[in-house]
Design a protein around this motif. Sequence first.
Motif, PDB file in Angstrom:
ATOM      1  N   GLU A 147       1.441  32.843 -13.130  1.00  0.00           N
ATOM      2  CA  GLU A 147       2.155  31.634 -13.552  1.00  0.00           C
ATOM      3  C   GLU A 147       3.236  31.235 -12.554  1.00  0.00           C
ATOM      4  OE1 GLU A 147       1.668  31.747 -18.415  1.00  0.00           O
ATOM      5  OE2 GLU A 147       3.585  32.359 -17.534  1.00  0.00           O
ATOM      6  N   ALA A 148       3.335  31.959 -11.449  1.00  0.00           N
ATOM      7  CA  ALA A 148       4.314  31.634 -10.404  1.00  0.00           C
ATOM      8  C   ALA A 148       3.586  31.132  -9.159  1.00  0.00           C
ATOM      9  CB  ALA A 148       5.157  32.852 -10.056  1.00  0.00           C
ATOM     10  N   ILE A 149       4.167  30.132  -8.510  1.00  0.00           N
ATOM     11  CA  ILE A 149       3.635  29.539  -7.283  1.00  0.00           C
ATOM     12  C   ILE A 149       4.624  29.836  -6.152  1.00  0.00           C
ATOM     13  CG2 ILE A 149       2.920  27.403  -6.134  1.00  0.00           C
ATOM     14  CD1 ILE A 149       1.188  28.044  -8.534  1.00  0.00           C
ATOM     15  N   PHE A 150       4.119  30.290  -5.000  1.00  0.00           N
ATOM     16  CA  PHE A 150       4.975  30.610  -3.863  1.00  0.00           C
ATOM     17  C   PHE A 150       4.474  29.832  -2.635  1.00  0.00           C
ATOM     18  CE2 PHE A 150       5.289  34.155  -6.779  1.00  0.00           C
ATOM     19  CZ  PHE A 150       6.650  34.414  -6.814  1.00  0.00           C
ATOM     20  N   TYR A 151       5.137  28.725  -2.353  1.00  0.00           N
ATOM     21  CA  TYR A 151       4.750  27.842  -1.247  1.00  0.00           C
ATOM     22  C   TYR A 151       5.425  28.293   0.048  1.00  0.00           C
ATOM     23  CZ  TYR A 151       4.327  23.596   1.562  1.00  0.00           C
ATOM     24  OH  TYR A 151       4.050  22.702   2.568  1.00  0.00           O
ATOM     25  N   THR A 152       4.775  28.009   1.187  1.00  0.00           N
ATOM     26  CA  THR A 152       5.318  28.387   2.498  1.00  0.00           C
ATOM     27  C   THR A 152       5.179  27.246   3.484  1.00  0.00           C
ATOM     28  OG1 THR A 152       4.374  30.565   2.043  1.00  0.00           O
ATOM     29  CG2 THR A 152       5.407  30.240   4.192  1.00  0.00           C
ATOM     30  N   SER A 153       6.269  26.958   4.194  1.00  0.00           N
ATOM     31  CA  SER A 153       6.261  25.975   5.278  1.00  0.00           C
ATOM     32  C   SER A 153       5.892  26.651   6.587  1.00  0.00           C
ATOM     33  CB  SER A 153       7.650  25.339   5.404  1.00  0.00           C
ATOM     34  OG  SER A 153       7.835  24.767   6.681  1.00  0.00           O
ATOM     35  N   GLY A 154       5.370  25.874   7.527  1.00  0.00           N
ATOM     36  CA  GLY A 154       4.996  26.396   8.827  1.00  0.00           C
ATOM     37  C   GLY A 154       6.160  26.729   9.730  1.00  0.00           C
ATOM     38  N   ARG A 155       7.387  26.513   9.295  1.00  0.00           N
ATOM     39  CA  ARG A 155       8.542  26.904  10.111  1.00  0.00           C
ATOM     40  C   ARG A 155       9.006  28.320   9.795  1.00  0.00           C
ATOM     41  NH1 ARG A 155      12.995  22.186  10.712  1.00  0.00           N
ATOM     42  NH2 ARG A 155      14.137  23.984  11.467  1.00  0.00           N
ATOM     43  N   ALA A 457       1.112  27.125 -14.636  1.00  0.00           N
ATOM     44  CA  ALA A 457       2.114  27.702 -13.733  1.00  0.00           C
ATOM     45  C   ALA A 457       3.470  27.156 -14.155  1.00  0.00           C
ATOM     46  CB  ALA A 457       1.808  27.362 -12.279  1.00  0.00           C
ATOM     47  N   ARG A 458       4.489  28.028 -14.184  1.00  0.00           N
ATOM     48  CA  ARG A 458       5.768  27.637 -14.763  1.00  0.00           C
ATOM     49  C   ARG A 458       6.946  27.797 -13.797  1.00  0.00           C
ATOM     50  NH1 ARG A 458       4.836  26.829 -19.957  1.00  0.00           N
ATOM     51  NH2 ARG A 458       7.055  26.790 -20.449  1.00  0.00           N
TER      52      ARG A 458
END
Length: 784
Positions: A147-155, A457-458
Motif C-alpha cells: 500500500e506504499a509507493i516509493f517514487y525515484t527521480s533520475g537525479r 495505495a495509501r
Amino acid sequence: MSKKTIRKYDGPAGGWGALKSVATHLLEQDIPLRGARTLLKANQPDGFDCPGCAWPDRDHTSTFEFCENGAKAVAAESTRHRAGPELFAQYTVSQLAGYSDYWLEDQGRLTTPMRYDAASDRYLPVGWDQAFALIAAHLNGLASPDEAIFYTSGRTSNEAAFLYQLFVREFGTNNFPDCSNMCHEPSGVALKHQIGVGKGTVSLHDFELADAIFIFGQNPGTNHPRMLGELREASRRGARIVSFNPLRERGLERFADPKDTLQMLHYGSTPISSDYCQLRIGGDLAAVKGMIKHVLERDAEALLEGRASLLDRAFIAEHTTGFDAFAASVAAESWDVIVAESGLSEAQLRHAGDIYLGADKVICCWGMGITQHKHSVATIQMIVNLLLLRGHLGRPGAGACPVRGHSNVQGDRTMMIYEKPPQDFLDRLQAVFGFEPPREDGYDTIGAIEAMRDGRARTFFAMGGNFATATPDTDATHRALRNCDLTVHVTTKLNRSHLVHGRDALILPCLGRTEIDVQEAGPQAVTVEDSMSMVHLSAGINPPASDALLSEPAIVARLAEATLGGRSRIPWRWLVCDYDRIRDLVAQVFDDFQDFNARVRVPGGFRLSNTARDRVWVNPAGRAVFCAHAVPTDNPIHRARARNPDRPVFNLSTLRSHDQYNTTIYGLNDRYRGVFGERRVLFIHADDIAALGMRAGDRVDLESLAEDGVRRMARRFMLVAYDIPRGCLSAYYPETNALVPLSSFADEARTPTSKSIPVVVLPHRPDPEADAPAQRDIPATVVN
C-alpha cells in the motif's frame, strides 16, 4: 509578466545567445561571481556532476564544457533565493497553487522540513525526528507494505538509490515507479530482448570514428546541448548526419560552439545535419523500415549481378537469429504504406538508405520522440534491425545510442530502482543482507497512479522529482495523490507536487549536487552513471543552502531506522557516516562494481561492462534477434480520424521549451523556436491555420480524442505558424499532460504516449474556473 513576442530566430544553436542567456540566469539568481566559479567545477575530477542531463563528458576530466541548460540547472540549484518558513507563513497552499510552475521554482531553495496543517491550509515547520516518526507511523500502520509507493527521480545518486531500494525491499514491497517509466522504458525493454542488455552500446570515442550518425526523435540543442559538440566535430570531418524529426530544430541545423573563440568572433557556425527528414509524428518505424527495404532490395540486386552482398552475412550468420522471417516481412510491406505512414517520399527514404550503405561505421541515436509512442518498442527494435544488417554492433565507431534524460536515471536503474527486479538480484540481496525480499512485481508509474486513485495505495514517498506535473492524465494523477493518507517529497525546491498533497503531507529539503556533503568521516562524494555507462564521483563545492538540510542517503538511512527499528540488522546510520561503506555493499551485490571504491577514484571513473558491445548476447535466444514488425496502421490517431471523418484530427506531440529541463521551468522563452514570454503556444503548419479559418496569434483550446470516453481539455493556446508537417502539432509539457489518458501507453513498456495524442483544435472559450488570474493573456506581438 514579460511581453509576449513571436519572431523568427535566424541564429545558430549555442553562440552568443547561449552566453547571454546564462549570464541572465546567473544574475536572476543573484550569483554572478559564485555561479561562474561553480560552473567551472562542473564535471571535473574534484567537482560535481552537472545536475542536468546524462550526456557524458570526455572521461570526466576535460576542461569545462559549456552547456547552456546545464548552466541553468547549476544556477537554479546555487541560487541565493530561499523558500523558507516565511514563504509558507505568507501563503496558504491554496494560494500557492494559483501561481505558475515558473514562479514556484523561482522562490528558491527550501530550507526547513515542513508539514501540512489542514486547519490553516499551510505548511508549518517540523523537526526531522518528528517527520521520520510520522512517516514510520503511516508505513507501519498499513495493512500491507504494497500500500506504499516509493517514487525515484533520475537525479538521485547511486548511493542514495541503493540504500533506498534496500530499505523499501526490507520494508516489503517492489513498488518503485520512477522517471524511466515515463521516458526510456521502451529502450530497455526493446534492447534487452533484442541484444541482451537494456543500455546503449557506444562510447564518446565511437562518435569520433562514425561515418554516419542517424538521429531519431531527439532535439539535442535543447535537451542535450553538450552532444552538439560531438556532432559538430563529426560534421567537420565529413561524417553524414541524418536527422529524422517532425519539427525543424535549430540544434539539428547549425551550431556555434561558445568555446570556439574564432567562430564566436566571426559569428560563424557549423552545419550539423547533412540531411533533414521531416517525417510525420509517429512515422519513424515506417521510415526506418523503408530504409531497410531499400537496403535489402539493393542487396538482392547485387547478388543477382554476381557482386558481393551489401550485408554483413558473416555477422548475421554467427551472431543473429530471425533474419529470414524479418526479411520476408520487409519484402511484404508495400512502399505505399511506408510512404503514407512515414510522411516521407520513397526517394527520401532510398536516399537515407544509400547514406547507410555508404558508411562503414554507423551510430543510431534516439530520444523521447521515439519512446513515448504506442509502438515505441517496435520502433526501437526496427532501428536495431537496421544496425544488425551490416554488423554495426560490437565494433568501434558503430552502435546503438539511446540518449537518456536526467543525470543519473540510468544509474538508478542499475542500482535496481525497478518494479520488476530479476530473481537472481533478489537472491543476492537475501544472501548479503539476510532478509527475504518481496518477489512479486510492484507498480510502475501508471500502476501507482491507478492504485492511489482506487485506494489500493495509501502512502506516497517521492525521492526527488515533480510527480504531479511529470505524469500523464493530470486530473487523474491529482485525484490519486489527494486520495493518499500521506504524501512525502524529498526535494531542493518548491514545485507543483507539494501543493497536490495527501491528507497528511511533508516536504523534506535535501542537499543539492553542487553542495558540500559533510558526514562523520568528513566531506563525501556520491557517484552517478551517464548515458554511456561511465560511473564517476561527484562532490559539491558550495556551502549548503541551509544548516537544516540532510543528504539523500542520510534521509533514507534515518527513515529506514525509524520505520524498521529492531527488525533490521543493517547499520543504517553507520553506513551514512562514510559513503565508501555504501559502495562496499554495492560491490557485494553487483559483480560489475567489484573494487568500486578503488575504481571510481581513478580520474574519470570506470565504465560498466556491456555484453552486447562484446558481441555476447545475454538473452533467451543467445543471439541478437531480428524482430519483424508491420508498419502500424491502426494506432489511436488512425482510429480517432476514422471516428471523426467530418473534422480535422491532429496528432499532437509534447516537447520542452529551451528554458526548461523536464518539469523545471527556468524562464518563459524558447529562443530557438522564436517564442518569448509565453508557454501556452501551439506549433502548427501555416496552411492548417488557414484551413481552420484562423490566424497566427489566435487562442484555441485542445480536446483530446481519447478512447476511454473521458473528455480532456487544455485551454488558451496561441497558434504559432511553424515548419512542421500538416496534420501535426506540438506544444509544451506539462501544460498538455492533461490530454494524455492513463490508458494510452506503449505496448510492452507502459510509457505514456505523450508524443502522439489525437486532438481537435477549437476556438478558445473563456472558462473562469480554468483560466487562473495569474495566467490570463497579455496580447502577443507576432513578427513574420
